[in-house]
Design a protein around this motif. Sequence first.
Motif, PDB file in Angstrom:
ATOM      1  N   GLY A  34      -1.178   3.719 -15.131  1.00 14.14           N
ATOM      2  CA  GLY A  34      -2.035   4.774 -14.528  1.00 14.14           C
ATOM      3  C   GLY A  34      -2.420   4.424 -13.112  1.00 14.14           C
ATOM      4  N   GLY A  35      -1.820   3.366 -12.550  1.00 16.88           N
ATOM      5  CA  GLY A  35      -2.112   3.039 -11.149  1.00 16.88           C
ATOM      6  C   GLY A  35      -3.410   2.271 -10.981  1.00 16.88           C
ATOM      7  N   LYS A  36      -3.941   1.771 -12.114  1.00 20.56           N
ATOM      8  CA  LYS A  36      -5.195   1.022 -12.000  1.00 20.56           C
ATOM      9  C   LYS A  36      -4.941  -0.304 -11.303  1.00 20.56           C
ATOM     10  CE  LYS A  36      -5.894   1.988 -16.415  1.00 20.56           C
ATOM     11  NZ  LYS A  36      -6.390   2.098 -17.772  1.00 20.56           N
ATOM     12  N   PRO A  81       2.361   5.202  -7.605  1.00 18.62           N
ATOM     13  CA  PRO A  81       1.435   4.217  -8.193  1.00 18.62           C
ATOM     14  C   PRO A  81       1.959   3.596  -9.488  1.00 18.62           C
ATOM     15  CG  PRO A  81       0.285   6.200  -7.543  1.00 18.62           C
ATOM     16  CD  PRO A  81       1.729   6.481  -7.419  1.00 18.62           C
ATOM     17  N   LEU A  90      -8.485   1.814  -0.520  1.00 20.91           N
ATOM     18  CA  LEU A  90      -8.079   1.790  -1.926  1.00 20.91           C
ATOM     19  C   LEU A  90      -9.301   1.631  -2.807  1.00 20.91           C
ATOM     20  CD1 LEU A  90      -5.023  -0.622  -2.231  1.00 20.91           C
ATOM     21  CD2 LEU A  90      -5.084   1.788  -2.907  1.00 20.91           C
ATOM     22  N   ALA A  91      -9.201   2.197  -3.967  1.00 21.63           N
ATOM     23  CA  ALA A  91     -10.246   1.984  -4.962  1.00 21.63           C
ATOM     24  C   ALA A  91      -9.720   0.975  -5.982  1.00 21.63           C
ATOM     25  CB  ALA A  91     -10.593   3.287  -5.641  1.00 21.63           C
ATOM     26  N   TYR A 119       0.821  -1.237   0.000  1.00 23.42           N
ATOM     27  CA  TYR A 119       0.000   0.000   0.000  1.00 23.42           C
ATOM     28  C   TYR A 119       0.847   1.276   0.000  1.00 23.42           C
ATOM     29  CZ  TYR A 119      -3.359   3.495   1.595  1.00 23.42           C
ATOM     30  OH  TYR A 119      -4.117   4.617   1.710  1.00 23.42           O
ATOM     31  N   LEU A 123      -7.542   9.037  -8.064  1.00 25.12           N
ATOM     32  CA  LEU A 123      -8.657   8.692  -7.177  1.00 25.12           C
ATOM     33  C   LEU A 123      -8.139   8.155  -5.847  1.00 25.12           C
ATOM     34  CD1 LEU A 123     -11.674   8.192  -6.663  1.00 25.12           C
ATOM     35  CD2 LEU A 123     -11.427   5.977  -7.799  1.00 25.12           C
ATOM     36  N   ASN A 124      -7.167   7.266  -5.902  1.00 19.38           N
ATOM     37  CA  ASN A 124      -6.644   6.702  -4.658  1.00 19.38           C
ATOM     38  C   ASN A 124      -5.926   7.753  -3.801  1.00 19.38           C
ATOM     39  OD1 ASN A 124      -7.536   3.996  -4.551  1.00 19.38           O
ATOM     40  ND2 ASN A 124      -6.189   3.527  -6.292  1.00 19.38           N
ATOM     41  N   LEU A 125      -5.309   8.738  -4.479  1.00 26.17           N
ATOM     42  CA  LEU A 125      -4.657   9.813  -3.716  1.00 26.17           C
ATOM     43  C   LEU A 125      -5.698  10.699  -3.031  1.00 26.17           C
ATOM     44  CD1 LEU A 125      -1.765  10.676  -6.181  1.00 26.17           C
ATOM     45  CD2 LEU A 125      -1.517   9.859  -3.826  1.00 26.17           C
ATOM     46  N   ILE A 181     -13.201  12.609  -5.684  1.00 26.80           N
ATOM     47  CA  ILE A 181     -13.584  11.198  -5.711  1.00 26.80           C
ATOM     48  C   ILE A 181     -14.822  11.010  -6.595  1.00 26.80           C
ATOM     49  CG2 ILE A 181     -14.537   9.358  -4.278  1.00 26.80           C
ATOM     50  CD1 ILE A 181     -12.661  10.484  -2.011  1.00 26.80           C
ATOM     51  N   TYR A 191      -6.188   8.650 -13.747  1.00 22.11           N
ATOM     52  CA  TYR A 191      -7.346   8.841 -12.897  1.00 22.11           C
ATOM     53  C   TYR A 191      -7.398   7.879 -11.713  1.00 22.11           C
ATOM     54  CZ  TYR A 191      -8.758  11.594 -16.924  1.00 22.11           C
ATOM     55  OH  TYR A 191      -8.783  12.497 -17.927  1.00 22.11           O
ATOM     56  N   ALA A 192      -6.989   6.616 -11.925  1.00 16.77           N
ATOM     57  CA  ALA A 192      -7.043   5.643 -10.831  1.00 16.77           C
ATOM     58  C   ALA A 192      -6.119   6.067  -9.704  1.00 16.77           C
ATOM     59  CB  ALA A 192      -6.653   4.258 -11.358  1.00 16.77           C
ATOM     60  N   ALA A 193      -4.886   6.451 -10.109  1.00 18.06           N
ATOM     61  CA  ALA A 193      -3.922   6.914  -9.099  1.00 18.06           C
ATOM     62  C   ALA A 193      -4.457   8.167  -8.401  1.00 18.06           C
ATOM     63  CB  ALA A 193      -2.577   7.214  -9.752  1.00 18.06           C
ATOM     64  N   ARG A 240      -0.704  15.996  -5.234  1.00 17.06           N
ATOM     65  CA  ARG A 240      -0.324  14.862  -6.091  1.00 17.06           C
ATOM     66  C   ARG A 240      -1.550  14.296  -6.824  1.00 17.06           C
ATOM     67  NH1 ARG A 240       2.023  10.529  -2.794  1.00 17.06           N
ATOM     68  NH2 ARG A 240       2.332   9.513  -4.806  1.00 17.06           N
ATOM     69  N   TYR A 275       2.559   1.868  -3.221  1.00 12.39           N
ATOM     70  CA  TYR A 275       1.601   2.309  -4.237  1.00 12.39           C
ATOM     71  C   TYR A 275       1.280   3.798  -4.057  1.00 12.39           C
ATOM     72  CZ  TYR A 275      -2.744   2.806  -6.874  1.00 12.39           C
ATOM     73  OH  TYR A 275      -3.712   3.248  -7.748  1.00 12.39           O
ATOM     74  N   MET A 276       1.060   4.177  -2.805  1.00 18.13           N
ATOM     75  CA  MET A 276       0.714   5.571  -2.563  1.00 18.13           C
ATOM     76  C   MET A 276       1.887   6.494  -2.896  1.00 18.13           C
ATOM     77  SD  MET A 276      -2.275   6.191  -1.859  1.00 18.13           S
ATOM     78  CE  MET A 276      -3.717   5.219  -1.609  1.00 18.13           C
ATOM     79  N   ILE A 306      -8.538   9.647  -2.106  1.00 18.90           N
ATOM     80  CA  ILE A 306      -9.062   8.849  -0.988  1.00 18.90           C
ATOM     81  C   ILE A 306      -8.098   8.923   0.203  1.00 18.90           C
ATOM     82  CG2 ILE A 306      -9.504   6.461  -0.240  1.00 18.90           C
ATOM     83  CD1 ILE A 306     -10.579   5.978  -3.145  1.00 18.90           C
ATOM     84  N   ALA A 307      -6.809   8.890  -0.119  1.00 14.70           N
ATOM     85  CA  ALA A 307      -5.803   8.995   0.951  1.00 14.70           C
ATOM     86  C   ALA A 307      -5.883  10.354   1.645  1.00 14.70           C
ATOM     87  CB  ALA A 307      -4.413   8.774   0.356  1.00 14.70           C
ATOM     88  N   MET A 330     -18.137   2.368  -5.475  1.00 10.52           N
ATOM     89  CA  MET A 330     -17.995   3.792  -5.771  1.00 10.52           C
ATOM     90  C   MET A 330     -18.603   4.155  -7.116  1.00 10.52           C
ATOM     91  SD  MET A 330     -14.086   4.297  -4.480  1.00 10.52           S
ATOM     92  CE  MET A 330     -14.087   6.061  -4.561  1.00 10.52           C
TER      93      MET A 330
END
Lengths: 125, 654
Positions: free
Chosen positions: A114-116, A48, A87-88, A41, B625-627, B645, B621-623, B611, A44-45, B629-630, A66
Amino acid sequence: MKSKATPIFISVLIPLLSVVVALALIYFKKSSLGAEDMFPYSQYMASPESLSGNSYRLNAQLNRQMALIPASGRVVLVSDSKGTSQLAILVPNKLEENLSTGQRYKFYVDVESGGKIIVRSMEKF
Amino acid sequence: MQKLFVLWAFFLAVAACSPIMAQMPIMVYGAQQSAPAQPQQGAKQPAAAANTAASNASAPEGADAQISTKQPPAQSLGIFESATAERMTDRVFDVNKDSFDLENGLLKWKGRTFSIGDSRLVRARFEKYLSTPVDLRNFESYQGIINEIMAQLAASNDRLTIEQLRIPWSRLFDAAEYDRDGGSSINIANLVYLSWRMRDEFSNQKELVVEQSRVVDEQRKLFVGASSFLEFANDKVKTANAKNNAQQRTEGTAEIAMLSTQLAEEVTALAAQKANATAIGAKAVFQFQSHVLSFLLERKFQQAQIASMFYRHIYRGNAHELKVGAENINSFMDVKNYVPTIDMLEMLATEARKDIRDGMSAVSKLYDSGERYSALQRLMETFALGEFEPALQVFDDKKKEVLKEIYKKTSTIKELADNKDWTGIEDLVSDIKKIAKDFPEREILSKVRAAKQASNMYLMAAKQAAAMGKNEEVRDSMASAMKIWPLNPALETLNAELLGMATGASLYTRKFDDNVSRGNFRNIVSEAPEYGLAFRNDPDRASSLRDIIVRISKVDALIAQAEEFVKQGNVYFAWDILDNALKIEPGDPLLALSRSRLAPEVADYVKTVSRARQAESDKKYAAALNLYIAAQEIFPASQICRQGIERLAPLYDK
């Protein structure tokens, strides 16, 4: 001349072998799954993109859905056992899984560009 | 009754002069300006003084409603404050019906109107009095002679012979040598001499009457003798006729006729001589009484007193009855069959002198207690009553100098009020207040302030009209402002502004465009009124200006809100608010400053959101979105994260 004990031996051996083979299969299967790394985790943060192409196992609880992307699947929000790191992730339609909020799952995920985070497979635990 | 008359006469003298004095500066600058046609009945000097500014301030039509001052109903003038006068004011001077018209120099009293003379001359005399130092030694010598004369003529010395009267009479010539006597003593001496001469003529005339009476008596005797003889002769003739038939006697008839004519002529001559003697006596009385009355009306009470004393000693009995002005005096009295006498005039003079001494005593007391404005008022009243009196003449020169300064300054206030120089009045009032702590400045200043405010309000209206391009209204408002306060400094400023408007418009247009292109919206807002004036005929830029003002105002409001949250310890909320402000005006330096101050306290959140935004802008977008969320885990109530989000979740697979 055939011994009378041979057929009995064979009839007992075959199921035993089947059981052994089955157990062996189960064991090996478990061994092969357990070999995947847990999802990092923090890494990744922090970056990503740097995890792209990797696969991980992610034990998490499903918090909520979501978004529903008809062409792809469902974007769900999961959190770790402590409920702090969320995480999403995308659960593709092809998995045809019923998702239950609050259920704990083992997600086998692939990190793409893209961090998917795409779920490859999943199972409750 | 006699007392009443004395008081009446006292007022007659006072009223003839005091209203004139009442026009002197302190009184004048109040009343004269405001209502020329209105009789100035009211108000003691302070109120009148205050009314000056008021009346002048109210002159411009535009400010009438705000600063006009109503005259109080009829009140007594300050002159009635003297001890005796005050007691009799209600009876002698009805303040509800009687009045002084200072403008036209008229006194309306008991339904009659009297001329009270030229007020400027009296004012000039008062100023001269204040300016002239007194030679006390000279004065004391003069007063010594006068006192000596009065002592010799005192009522206790009754029945003075002509020889005894000659002593005070001759001293009158000594008194006349002094300038301050003004020739009054000579007048009295002449009157006395005239009376003596008249008395001699009267005596001669009486001798002639006696002689003529004797002649008439002899003539009568001759006439009677001749007539008797003729009657006797006729009786004899009648007796003889009875015997001889003789004719009646005619001899002696012509003589009797002649004697009869002579007797008639002598009787006529006697009557003429008697009438002549009476006329001589009446003429002397009239002349003397006229002068006594003149002294009284000229407020020369000391001279009136001395003349009355001489009169009392020269004339006796029914000659004391007032022959001069008796009808006029009686017309003022409600009492029927009242017989005024010369003694009343003396008493009146004595009473007036006492009031003058009381007045001067009050002046000194007020002066010493620091109430110098009141002292000046009392001095003016006392001067109006008896400017020739010794009590006024010996007033301390230094005190007169101070009172003169107050008098001059109050006079200047009137002039400044005429010119509507309100600032000048304020300065002057401040100066007077330093000398006279009892100067009633409050009402004056309030009227001054009202006038100034009215003028400034008109200027504000002019500015607003200018902003809307209404030139006609600008002109009218400025004219109104100038009427109320011609020297208003803001007039000059506004003039300059209006003058610069035409040339300034193009300048401000260039400046505005430059600031817009550079994003210096705060500079524009700081000069918004000027830009507003410059763009009064440029709707596009005016609209743009309004938009900028609204945007900057919103940013300012959000910054203020954020600062409030910071004070409450809600730094993330504050940041969120500033973040919203950033969307309104990203380049605002004040906002940037506020954000930079807050950033260290919300660094983790800011970094994560930053970020996330970067990832979003990179279409990861996925990254992102997770940022988001963080970041939301750091600040769960974050509006930015919630919106991020919601925005990015449907784009996860992109």
